[in-house]
Design an enzyme around this catalytic site. Structure first.
Site, PDB file in Angstrom:
ATOM      1  N   SER A   1       0.800  -1.222   0.000  1.00 20.49           N
ATOM      2  CA  SER A   1       0.000   0.000   0.000  1.00 20.49           C
ATOM      3  C   SER A   1       0.836   1.276   0.000  1.00 20.49           C
ATOM      4  O   SER A   1       0.326   2.341  -0.327  1.00 20.49           O
ATOM      5  CB  SER A   1      -0.958   0.018   1.193  1.00 20.49           C
ATOM      6  OG  SER A   1      -0.244   0.127   2.405  1.00 20.49           O
TER       7      SER A   1
ATOM      8  N   LYS B   1       1.029   4.157   7.007  1.00 19.98           N
ATOM      9  CA  LYS B   1       0.234   5.037   6.140  1.00 19.98           C
ATOM     10  C   LYS B   1       0.740   6.466   6.263  1.00 19.98           C
ATOM     11  O   LYS B   1       1.467   6.805   7.193  1.00 19.98           O
ATOM     12  CB  LYS B   1      -1.253   5.036   6.565  1.00 19.98           C
ATOM     13  CG  LYS B   1      -1.931   3.699   6.507  1.00 19.98           C
ATOM     14  CD  LYS B   1      -2.190   3.265   5.093  1.00 19.98           C
ATOM     15  CE  LYS B   1      -2.837   1.894   5.075  1.00 19.98           C
ATOM     16  NZ  LYS B   1      -2.312   1.068   4.022  1.00 19.98           N
TER      17      LYS B   1
END
Length: 149
Positions: free
Chosen positions: A69, A106
């Site tokens: 990701s 993230k």
């Protein structure tokens, strides 16, 4: 688009230990990306990678990445992130968070009263943290250690 969070594998977070030091020659000259400079090859001193990567030993962790990701930020599966839990997360920083029962890496964004966790791989949708949801920031990623592929 994936709308699920990619958690780090259990056991992928390790506390940094700086009791052992490995001093490695550190050249004072920069390495040329183009033509080499034969006049410069002076060893300035010896460097321990702990000095380079760890500012706060008691608050530092190593985290091995799983999932893709964050591939847009060149954070790939198998990379080792240096995470400093003494640093405050601020807009746009890459952080390790605990959310939805696991840890993930993230980019953190603040949107109004919500926190948004953003992946750098466009195949993942942003995750919005709403008031009252269990969420915490473990720390700010300060370095990425990766083997050349």
């Amino acid at each position: 688009m994936r709308d699920q969070i990619d958690h780090l594998k259990p056991g992928s977070i390790v506390k940094a230990g700086v009791s052992t030091r490995y001093l490695i020659p550190f050249f004072s000259s920069m390495v040329q990306g183009g033509f080499a400079s034969p006049a410069e090859n002076y060893i300035e001193r010896r460097l321990d990678l702990n000095d380079l990567c760890i500012s706060h030993p008691e608050a530092t962790y190593f985290v091995r990445v799983t999932g893709d990701s964050m591939s847009g930020d060149r954070i790939e599966p198998g990379d080792v992130l240096v995470v400093d839990s003494s640093r405050s997360p601020s807009e746009g920083k890459i952080v390790v968070v605990f959310y939805d029962g696991g840890h993930s890496v993230k980019r953190i964004r603040y949107v109004g009263n919500m926190v948004m966790l953003e992946s750098s791989n466009p195949n993942y949708t942003p995750i919005y943290i709403h008031a009252g949801e269990a969420f915490s920031v473990m720390g700010v990623v300060t370095h990425n250690i990766q083997a050349l592929r």
